[in-house]
Motif scaffolding. Structure first.
Motif, PDB file in Angstrom:
ATOM      1  N   LEU A 151       0.839  -1.200   0.000  1.00 50.73           N
ATOM      2  CA  LEU A 151       0.000   0.000   0.000  1.00 50.73           C
ATOM      3  C   LEU A 151       0.879   1.257   0.000  1.00 50.73           C
ATOM      4  O   LEU A 151       0.612   2.227  -0.707  1.00 50.73           O
ATOM      5  CB  LEU A 151      -0.931   0.013   1.224  1.00 50.73           C
ATOM      6  CG  LEU A 151      -1.981  -1.089   1.333  1.00 50.73           C
ATOM      7  CD1 LEU A 151      -2.917  -0.820   2.517  1.00 50.73           C
ATOM      8  CD2 LEU A 151      -2.800  -1.246   0.060  1.00 50.73           C
ATOM      9  N   TYR A 152       1.936   1.215   0.793  1.00 52.98           N
ATOM     10  CA  TYR A 152       2.852   2.353   0.932  1.00 52.98           C
ATOM     11  C   TYR A 152       3.472   2.739  -0.403  1.00 52.98           C
ATOM     12  O   TYR A 152       3.519   3.906  -0.791  1.00 52.98           O
ATOM     13  CB  TYR A 152       3.929   1.988   1.950  1.00 52.98           C
ATOM     14  CG  TYR A 152       5.041   2.987   2.125  1.00 52.98           C
ATOM     15  CD1 TYR A 152       4.833   4.142   2.881  1.00 52.98           C
ATOM     16  CD2 TYR A 152       6.291   2.770   1.566  1.00 52.98           C
ATOM     17  CE1 TYR A 152       5.861   5.055   3.054  1.00 52.98           C
ATOM     18  CE2 TYR A 152       7.322   3.672   1.731  1.00 52.98           C
ATOM     19  CZ  TYR A 152       7.114   4.822   2.479  1.00 52.98           C
ATOM     20  OH  TYR A 152       8.129   5.718   2.657  1.00 52.98           O
ATOM     21  N   GLY A 155       0.430   3.193  -3.434  1.00 47.70           N
ATOM     22  CA  GLY A 155      -0.610   4.194  -3.246  1.00 47.70           C
ATOM     23  C   GLY A 155      -2.008   3.592  -3.211  1.00 47.70           C
ATOM     24  O   GLY A 155      -3.004   4.315  -3.154  1.00 47.70           O
ATOM     25  N   SER A 156      -2.085   2.259  -3.260  1.00 49.96           N
ATOM     26  CA  SER A 156      -3.394   1.605  -3.123  1.00 49.96           C
ATOM     27  C   SER A 156      -3.889   1.795  -1.699  1.00 49.96           C
ATOM     28  O   SER A 156      -3.112   2.073  -0.792  1.00 49.96           O
ATOM     29  CB  SER A 156      -3.277   0.118  -3.441  1.00 49.96           C
ATOM     30  OG  SER A 156      -2.692  -0.059  -4.708  1.00 49.96           O
ATOM     31  N   THR A 157      -5.202   1.611  -1.507  1.00 47.71           N
ATOM     32  CA  THR A 157      -5.789   1.912  -0.200  1.00 47.71           C
ATOM     33  C   THR A 157      -6.453   0.677   0.408  1.00 47.71           C
ATOM     34  O   THR A 157      -6.757  -0.291  -0.284  1.00 47.71           O
ATOM     35  CB  THR A 157      -6.859   3.002  -0.327  1.00 47.71           C
ATOM     36  OG1 THR A 157      -7.923   2.487  -1.138  1.00 47.71           O
ATOM     37  CG2 THR A 157      -6.284   4.259  -0.956  1.00 47.71           C
ATOM     38  N   GLN A 158      -6.691   0.779   1.707  1.00 46.45           N
ATOM     39  CA  GLN A 158      -7.411  -0.301   2.391  1.00 46.45           C
ATOM     40  C   GLN A 158      -8.826  -0.446   1.836  1.00 46.45           C
ATOM     41  O   GLN A 158      -9.353  -1.552   1.749  1.00 46.45           O
ATOM     42  CB  GLN A 158      -7.465  -0.013   3.900  1.00 46.45           C
ATOM     43  CG  GLN A 158      -6.153  -0.299   4.593  1.00 46.45           C
ATOM     44  CD  GLN A 158      -6.235  -0.027   6.087  1.00 46.45           C
ATOM     45  OE1 GLN A 158      -6.103   1.106   6.526  1.00 46.45           O
ATOM     46  NE2 GLN A 158      -6.464  -1.064   6.866  1.00 46.45           N
ATOM     47  N   GLU A 159      -9.413   0.689   1.435  1.00 44.87           N
ATOM     48  CA  GLU A 159     -10.761   0.641   0.849  1.00 44.87           C
ATOM     49  C   GLU A 159     -10.750  -0.173  -0.440  1.00 44.87           C
ATOM     50  O   GLU A 159     -11.672  -0.933  -0.723  1.00 44.87           O
ATOM     51  CB  GLU A 159     -11.271   2.062   0.561  1.00 44.87           C
ATOM     52  CG  GLU A 159     -11.701   2.859   1.782  1.00 44.87           C
ATOM     53  CD  GLU A 159     -10.520   3.334   2.633  1.00 44.87           C
ATOM     54  OE1 GLU A 159      -9.368   3.369   2.119  1.00 44.87           O
ATOM     55  OE2 GLU A 159     -10.731   3.654   3.814  1.00 44.87           O
ATOM     56  N   GLN A 160      -9.682   0.008  -1.234  1.00 48.45           N
ATOM     57  CA  GLN A 160      -9.601  -0.733  -2.495  1.00 48.45           C
ATOM     58  C   GLN A 160      -9.445  -2.237  -2.240  1.00 48.45           C
ATOM     59  O   GLN A 160     -10.009  -3.056  -2.962  1.00 48.45           O
ATOM     60  CB  GLN A 160      -8.434  -0.189  -3.335  1.00 48.45           C
ATOM     61  CG  GLN A 160      -8.722   1.205  -3.884  1.00 48.45           C
ATOM     62  CD  GLN A 160      -7.475   1.890  -4.417  1.00 48.45           C
ATOM     63  OE1 GLN A 160      -6.341   1.452  -4.178  1.00 48.45           O
ATOM     64  NE2 GLN A 160      -7.678   2.982  -5.145  1.00 48.45           N
ATOM     65  N   TYR A 286      -5.436  -7.931  -0.666  1.00 48.83           N
ATOM     66  CA  TYR A 286      -4.426  -7.119  -1.363  1.00 48.83           C
ATOM     67  C   TYR A 286      -3.682  -7.941  -2.406  1.00 48.83           C
ATOM     68  O   TYR A 286      -3.148  -7.413  -3.383  1.00 48.83           O
ATOM     69  CB  TYR A 286      -3.417  -6.508  -0.369  1.00 48.83           C
ATOM     70  CG  TYR A 286      -2.429  -7.505   0.186  1.00 48.83           C
ATOM     71  CD1 TYR A 286      -2.690  -8.178   1.377  1.00 48.83           C
ATOM     72  CD2 TYR A 286      -1.250  -7.808  -0.501  1.00 48.83           C
ATOM     73  CE1 TYR A 286      -1.799  -9.118   1.877  1.00 48.83           C
ATOM     74  CE2 TYR A 286      -0.367  -8.755  -0.017  1.00 48.83           C
ATOM     75  CZ  TYR A 286      -0.640  -9.408   1.167  1.00 48.83           C
ATOM     76  OH  TYR A 286       0.234 -10.343   1.643  1.00 48.83           O
ATOM     77  N   GLU A 308     -11.996  -0.287  -8.067  1.00 50.19           N
ATOM     78  CA  GLU A 308     -13.031   0.645  -7.608  1.00 50.19           C
ATOM     79  C   GLU A 308     -13.959   1.060  -8.744  1.00 50.19           C
ATOM     80  O   GLU A 308     -15.152   1.254  -8.562  1.00 50.19           O
ATOM     81  CB  GLU A 308     -12.365   1.895  -7.007  1.00 50.19           C
ATOM     82  CG  GLU A 308     -11.975   1.726  -5.563  1.00 50.19           C
ATOM     83  CD  GLU A 308     -11.375   2.994  -4.969  1.00 50.19           C
ATOM     84  OE1 GLU A 308     -11.600   3.216  -3.775  1.00 50.19           O
ATOM     85  OE2 GLU A 308     -10.684   3.742  -5.697  1.00 50.19           O
TER      86      GLU A 308
END
Lengths: 383, 172
Positions: A151-152, A155-160, A286, A308
């Motif tokens: 993620l770091y 730039g992907s997110t926990q929401e994704q 993930y 998304e």
């Protein structure tokens, strides 16, 4: 004579969280009978070699190879067990036919995860005994660290990631063999308990029981036996360094390498343009995003965005894990890769029922052996 | 030892030094617990043992009765669903006199593993068990034996519901 290889028979038993009614042998037998009937072959007379995938510690039996022939019709025939994922088994069966020595080969993988009472204890034994295991941490921490760095950097997110769970468990509702179908929201996923932050319990596939058997044939045999052969265009597999101390935590190099090998063999230069749909590892949510990028379908950091936007939805341009994936069908231990391949075959045959995709010709199956491994495999198939 | 080397330099490790932890190593024990579902055929077999009966299963295609029973004929791959109660007598197919125990201790009186071909089952089908009430030196291949069972209230649906097989003069 061309030397193509096809999958001409599939059978499965399951998938359910527990299967107290069957022994592992009976589970395998049900899948095998279906596969042989589907292929129109008699295992005693026709099948020349057998491959199974199994891990002794998952079975609770040392030298588990010895316990596989009778329920597969393989007694007194060439057979062997490999400790790998189902896709490694499928690749092995493929190679056996490529040798020219065999024209009909069966491959089997199963999970009796419900009979393993200490799965985390056994998985901990995949940690390095001297360098890592004395720290006494549940192996899911490897998933948490991998997700965090991924993620770091991407730039992907926990929401994704949560969106992956929503999609796959919703897909599972259309798969009668998938036990974990559900209508959930991103909030439902994110409000679940943490497992190893940022990884949550609800982003982790639950174990399930089941067995899968496939029959592979040489081109000559396939054309005689099958009206809907599914051809193997390419297979690849790769392992990164096992060390937790020095691996690349954000990318899955093993998947990238496995894909390269399979693409080279299949002559594929533009995966996204050539391949119509994919089944990829989502043992953790993930992992689906990371794998889609490593497989070359999307740029690094793009998979979350397109998820998304609905691109990987079953109605999207590039459906991913229409079967429900591991999140919907369950984590089947060593059989995960075969479950991914099973969906590819069903879809390419046009027999996937309510979740059938339209206008598809090429599908990709991907698998990862789970934490703490850096081991992946890829298979590309067409109808 | 060779033209160039007449002695090894340094001091060899002794067993005591390893035992005393002077040689670094890591010890650990795997928490591996399993619970195997018995399934249809073996479940039937174990339920039979609890009732003091040995069940086999019959394949109509191969005309073969196998014990322990199974749901699959390993020879023709057809399903088997006929369970046949067999005798609790049979003959010793093969045996051994084992002078080391399960937990690797030397013993003077050997254990006596044997495969007993059960009366009523097809030849070469039998139960892996132990022999008892017999001098180890008296055991012979082809010897007739009979099961010695635990008392009904002690049986729990396990292969150990039979204590052992003992010599048996009666003919089948």
């Amino acid at each position: 004579m061309s030397d193509r290889v096809a999958i001409i028979g599939i059978g499965w038993s399951g998938f359910r969280p527990v299967t107290p009614e069957y022994s592992y042998k009976e589970l395998m037998y049900e899948a095998a009978r279906r596969a042989y009937s589907d292929a129109g072959v008699d295992p005693r007379r026709d099948i020349e070699s057998f491959v199974t995938v199994a891990e002794d510690f998952h079975e609770g039996t040392s030298i588990f190879d010895e316990y596989t022939p009778d329920q597969l019709g393989a007694v007194l025939k060439p057979m062997h067990t490999i400790t790998g994922d189902g896709l490694h088994g499928l690749a092995t069966a493929y190679m056996l036919i490529k040798t020219g020595q065999f024209s009909l080969v069966a491959v089997e993988g199963h999970s009796k995860a419900s009979n393993l009472l200490t799965p985390d204890g056994v998985t901990a034994y995949a940690q390095d005994p001297v360098l890592n295991r004395p720290l006494r941490m549940n192996t899911h921490f490897v998933g948490g660290m991998e997700m965090n760095r991924y993620l770091y950097e991407s730039g992907s997110t926990q929401e994704q990631c949560a969106q992956v769970v929503v999609k796959n468990r919703s897909n599972a509702l259309e798969n009668p063999s998938a036990p974990f179908g559900a209508d959930l929201s991103v909030e439902d996923i994110l409000s679940g308990p943490p497992l190893s932050w940022p990884l949550g319990v609800r982003e982790t596939a639950e174990h399930a029981d089941g067995a899968i058997v496939m029959v592979l044939a040489s081109e000559e045999k396939a054309k005689v036996l099958s009206e809907t052969p599914v051809w193997i265009l390419g297979a690849g597999w790769s392992n990164d360094s096992p060390g937790l101390e020095n691996r690349d935590w954000s990318s899955a190099n093993y998947t990238k390498n496995a894909a390269k090998m399979a693409y080279r063999q299949a002559g594929i230069y533009h995966p996204y343009q050539t391949i119509d749909f994919a089944e990829v590892s989502d043992i953790y949510a993930y992992k689906e995003l990371q794998s889609l990028e490593e497989l070359g379908f999307f740029q690094f950091g793009e998979a979350g965005l397109v998820t998304e936007e609905g691109l990987t939805h079953k109605d999207g341009d590039f459906p991913v894990n229409v079967s429900g994936g591991c999140l919907g069908m369950g984590n089947l231990l060593d059989a995960n890769g075969l479950a991914r391949a099973l969906e590819i075959v069903l879809q390419l045959r046009g027999t996937a029922g309510p979740r059938q995709l339209e206008g598809i010709n090429v599908g990709l199956a991907h698998s990862w052996r789970g934490v703490p491994t850096a081991s992946g495999a890829v298979m590309i198939m067409s109808n | 030892m060779s033209d160039k080397i007449s002695t090894y330099p340094g001091t060899s490790l002794s067993e005591k030094e390893i035992r005393d932890g002077k040689v670094l190593s890591i010890q650990d024990q795997m928490p591996g617990k399993f619970s195997w579902d018995t399934g249809i055929a073996i479940g039937k077999y174990l339920a039979g043992l609890k009732d003091g009966v040995i069940f086999g299963s019959y394949c109509a295609t191969c005309r073969r009765t196998v014990v322990p029973p199974r749901t699959i004929c390993e020879w023709c791959f057809q399903p088997m669903d006929r369970y046949i109660p067999l005798e609790d007598t049979g003959i010793v197919n093969t045996f051994s006199l084992c002078y080391v125990t399960w937990d690797v201790r030397r013993i003077k009186e050997p254990e006596t593993p044997a495969v007993i071909e059960i009366d009523g089952a097809s030849s070469l089908h039998g139960i892996m068990h132990k022999l008892g009430e017999v001098e180890p030196q008296e055991i012979k291949i082809g010897m007739r034996v009979k099961a010695v069972w635990k008392s009904a209230e002690m049986r729990q649906g396990a292969i150990t519901d039979i204590l052992y097989f003992k010599p048996h003069e009666g003919s089948h």
